[in-house]
Design an enzyme around this catalytic site. Structure first.
Site, mmCIF file in Angstrom:
data_model
loop_
_atom_site.group_PDB
_atom_site.id
_atom_site.type_symbol
_atom_site.label_atom_id
_atom_site.label_comp_id
_atom_site.label_asym_id
_atom_site.label_seq_id
_atom_site.Cartn_x
_atom_site.Cartn_y
_atom_site.Cartn_z
ATOM 1 N N ASP A 171 31.383 57.183 84.748
ATOM 2 C CA ASP A 171 31.887 58.019 85.845
ATOM 3 C C ASP A 171 31.217 59.393 85.860
ATOM 4 O OD1 ASP A 171 33.694 56.169 86.950
ATOM 5 O OD2 ASP A 171 35.094 56.531 85.300
ATOM 6 N N ASN A 219 29.676 52.816 77.033
ATOM 7 C CA ASN A 219 31.024 52.262 76.825
ATOM 8 C C ASN A 219 30.897 50.903 76.152
ATOM 9 O OD1 ASN A 219 30.897 50.111 78.938
ATOM 10 N ND2 ASN A 219 30.549 51.906 80.222
HETATM 11 O O1 PMT Z 1 31.419 43.379 79.724
HETATM 12 P P1 PMT Z 1 32.584 42.827 78.932
HETATM 13 O O2 PMT Z 1 32.563 43.250 77.490
HETATM 14 O O3 PMT Z 1 32.743 41.340 79.123
HETATM 15 O O4 PMT Z 1 33.927 43.501 79.508
HETATM 16 C C1 PMT Z 1 34.338 43.200 80.804
HETATM 17 C C2 PMT Z 1 34.855 44.441 81.540
HETATM 18 C C3 PMT Z 1 36.126 44.934 80.879
HETATM 19 C C4 PMT Z 1 33.795 45.550 81.524
HETATM 20 C C5 PMT Z 1 35.111 43.987 83.030
HETATM 21 O O5 PMT Z 1 36.062 42.959 83.044
HETATM 22 C C6 PMT Z 1 35.585 45.153 83.876
HETATM 23 O O6 PMT Z 1 36.764 45.452 83.953
HETATM 24 N N1 PMT Z 1 34.612 45.816 84.569
HETATM 25 C C7 PMT Z 1 34.890 47.047 85.348
HETATM 26 C C8 PMT Z 1 34.969 48.206 84.413
HETATM 27 C C9 PMT Z 1 35.159 49.516 85.134
HETATM 28 O O7 PMT Z 1 34.263 50.313 85.175
HETATM 29 O O8 PMT Z 1 36.312 49.650 85.749
HETATM 30 P P2 PMT Z 1 36.742 50.954 86.622
HETATM 31 O O9 PMT Z 1 38.166 50.726 86.867
HETATM 32 O O10 PMT Z 1 36.313 52.197 85.893
HETATM 33 O O11 PMT Z 1 35.880 50.827 87.933
HETATM 34 C C10 PMT Z 1 36.372 50.159 89.078
HETATM 35 C C11 PMT Z 1 35.256 49.483 89.828
HETATM 36 O O12 PMT Z 1 34.350 50.479 90.328
HETATM 37 C C12 PMT Z 1 34.413 48.525 89.004
HETATM 38 O O13 PMT Z 1 34.118 47.404 89.816
HETATM 39 C C13 PMT Z 1 33.142 49.317 88.708
HETATM 40 O O14 PMT Z 1 31.999 48.464 88.593
HETATM 41 C C14 PMT Z 1 33.040 50.206 89.956
HETATM 42 N N2 PMT Z 1 32.366 51.482 89.709
HETATM 43 C C15 PMT Z 1 32.906 52.422 88.886
HETATM 44 C C16 PMT Z 1 32.290 53.650 88.725
HETATM 45 C C17 PMT Z 1 31.099 53.919 89.436
HETATM 46 N N3 PMT Z 1 30.467 55.064 89.304
HETATM 47 N N4 PMT Z 1 30.598 52.983 90.260
HETATM 48 C C18 PMT Z 1 31.221 51.790 90.420
HETATM 49 O O15 PMT Z 1 30.748 50.931 91.178
#
Ligand code: PMT
Length: 412
Positions: free
Chosen positions: A286, A217
Site C-alpha cells: 500500500d 509481505n
Molecule cells: O500468496 P499466498 O501466500 O497464497 O496468500 C494468499 C493471499 C492471502 C495473499 C490472498 O489470498 C489474498 O488475500 N490476496 C490479497 C491480499 C491483499 O493485498 O489484500 P488487500 O485487502 O490489502 O487488498 C484488496 C485488493 O486490492 C486485493 O485484490 C489487492 O490485490 C488489491 N490491491 C491492493 C493494494 C493496491 N495498491 N493495489 C491493489 O490492486
C-alpha cells in the site's frame, strides 16, 4: 449398481531406476478408475518385471513389437500399436528417460512405445526422470521444449533430491500419487473457460528502501498460482502477473514478472484490455518509498524515519476503467472479513471479492490451504470451508462463471 466406465490409459515405462515407481503409479491409476495398458521398453524390463505390472493392472503387458512371437502372431499384431493408440485416451510415460524423450522429440519409432507415441492422438503425459547432468544437458532441454510445445502434451518435471547415482539435484521421478493426481485432473478437466482470457495477479510486491533492502509481505503466490493453474486447465488463456515468488509457473500460463507495485500496475493496466476476467490475488504494497537512496543506508545510533507514499491502487483503477469484464478482488482481513469485503467491493467496483482471514493458523498467507468467503455484488455470500488452495481455485472459478451466466440472463 455399476460405477462409471473405467478410462482406458496407457502407462509407458522407460528403463531407469525409477521404473520401480511405475508399479505404485499403475496401482494408483487403477484405483482412480483407469483401465491400464502397460507398455514396457526392453530397458524397463531390466528394472522391473512385466509380471508385477500385469498383476497390478489385471492386464497383459506389451513388451515388444516383434520378439518372441511366431509369424502368425506377428501378422496378427502388426497393427497393435495403432489399435492401442486408437482405443486409449491418454499415454503416460513414467519414467520418461532421456532416450525416450529424444526418440519422441525426433519421431524415431524403433520399438513399441516410440511407435505407439507417433500413432497416439490423445493426451500425452511425460514424467522425465534421470541424472541431473542428463536433465541439464542442452540436448534434453531442446527435446523437452519441442515436446512441451506439441498440442495435448503435459510435462511433469522431476523433483529435486538424492538420486540413485549418488548425486543430489533435479531428476527424481515425482511421487506416484502426485503424478496420478495430475493425470486425474487432465482426464476430468472441463473446458468451460474455453475462449476466455483471464488476467490474474499473484504474490507479493517489493518496495525498495535502498539498493539492498525492501518492504514486502508474506504472500507466497500459492493462491494466485492455483487459480492460474485451474483456469488454464479449464481452457482459458491465462496471463499471470506475478510478484517475486518461488513456485513453478503452471503449464500453459503466460507469466509476466514484476517486482514493485508500480511495475505490477503498469503490467496489469497494459493487459486489462485483453482480458474478459480479472482476478487480483496479489498482495500489493500500500506504500512505497518515493526517494530511494542510490547507496546502502548506513547504520547509525540515530532513530531513522521512513517517509512513505501511497502506491497506485490497481484494483480500484481497473474498477474505474473496466467495460464488460468481470472483476474479482481479494480481501486479506484479520477481522470482520465479510463487512470489509463488502466495503472493498463497493469502493473498488468489483463484481465479487474473495475474502480470507489471514490471522489464523494454516490458512491465508504461505499455507497450502485457505478458507474464504465469496462476497458478490449481487446475491448471497458463500462461505467455502477450509480446503487446499487448488480446490478452492476451481470453486472460485465456478462462481465467476455463475456471475457470467447471471449477466447473460439479464442481457448485459
Ligand atoms: O500468496 P499466498 O501466500 O497464497 O496468500 C494468499 C493471499 C492471502 C495473499 C490472498 O489470498 C489474498 O488475500 N490476496 C490479497 C491480499 C491483499 O493485498 O489484500 P488487500 O485487502 O490489502 O487488498 C484488496 C485488493 O486490492 C486485493 O485484490 C489487492 O490485490 C488489491 N490491491 C491492493 C493494494 C493496491 N495498491 N493495489 C491493489 O490492486
Amino acid at each position: 449398481m455399476t460405477g462409471p466406465e473405467p478410462i482406458p490409459v496407457v502407462l509407458g515405462v522407460g528403463g531407469g531406476i525409477a521404473a520401480y515407481k511405475a508399479a505404485e503409479l499403475a496401482r494408483a491409476l487403477v484405483k482412480d478408475n483407469c483401465r491400464v495398458q502397460t507398455v514396457m521398453t526392453a530397458a524397463a524390463r531390466e528394472f522391473i518385471t512385466p509380471l508385477t505390472l500385469a498383476a497390478l493392472t489385471s492386464n497383459k503387458v506389451i513388451t515388444d513389437l516383434f520378439s518372441d512371437r511366431g509369424a502368425d502372431e506377428i501378422l496378427a499384431s502388426a497393427v497393435e500399436h495403432i489399435q492401442v493408440a486408437r482405443t486409449h485416451r491418454m499415454l503416460i510415460v513414467a519414467p520418461a528417460t532421456a532416450d525416450l524423450l529424444a526418440k519422441f522429440a525426433h519421431g524415431l519409432a524403433g520399438d513399441f512405445l516410440s511407435t505407439l507415441y507417433l500413432a497416439f492422438e490423445g493426451e500425452v503425459v511425460l514424467c522425465p526422470a534421470m541424472n541431473s547432468a542428463m536433465w541439464a544437458h542442452p540436448a534434453t532441454i531442446e527435446n523437452l521444449a519441442k515436446l512441451a510445445a506439441r498440442p495435448r502434451h503435459h510435462i511433469i518435471p522431476p523433483d529435486s533430491g538424492d538420486l540413485a547415482c549418488g548425486t543430489t539435484g533435479p531428476g527424481r521421478l515425482p511421487e506416484p500419487a502426485a503424478i496420478a493426481a495430475k493425470v486425474h485432473r487432465i482426464l476430468h478437466q472441463r473446458h468451460d473457460l474455453d475462449g476466455e482470457t483471464i488476467l490474474i495477479t499473484a504474490g507479493p510486491t517489493r518496495e525498495p528502501l535502498d539498493p539492498v533492502r525492501f518492504i514486502s509481505n508474506r504472500s507466497s503466490g500459492k493462491m494466485g498460482y492455483a487459480i492460474a493453474e485451474a483456469a488454464a486447465e479449464r481452457g482459458a488463456r491465462v496471463i499471470l502477473v506475478s510478484g517475486p515468488v518461488h513456485i513453478p509457473v503452471p503449464e500453459g500460463v503466460e507469466l509476466v514478472e514484476t517486482e514493485t507495485a508500480a511495475r505490477m500496475h503498469d503490467a496489469v493496466m497494459e493487459r486489462v484490455g485483453q482480458a474478459s476476467i480479472i482476478i487480483k490475488a496479489a498482495a500489493v504494497a500500500d506504500y512505497y518509498v518515493a526517494a530511494v537512496p542510490n547507496q546502502k543506508v548506513k547504520k547509525t545510533a540515530m532513530r531513522l524515519s521512513l517517509e512513505l507514499d501511497p502506491t497506485p491502487d490497481i484494483l480500484a483503477e481497473i474498477g474505474r476503467v473496466k467495460t464488460d469484464q468481470i472483476l474479482i478482488g481479494f480481501a486479506a482481513e484479520t477481522q470482520n472479513m465479510v463487512d470489509e469485503a463488502r466495503r472493498k467491493l463497493k469502493t473498488k467496483n468489483c463484481d465479487m471479492v474473495v475474502a480470507n482471514l489471514v490471522n489464523q493458523d494454516g490458512t491465508g498467507f504461505e499455507s497450502d490451504d485457505n478458507e474464504v468467503a465469496l462476497v458478490p455484488a449481487e446475491g448471497d455470500v458463500v462461505r467455502l470451508d477450509r480446503a487446499p488452495k487448488r480446490l478452492l481455485a476451481d470453486q472460485i472459478l465456478d462462481r465467476v462463471l455463475g456471475l457470467r451466466l447471471q449477466r447473460h440472463a439479464r442481457g448485459r
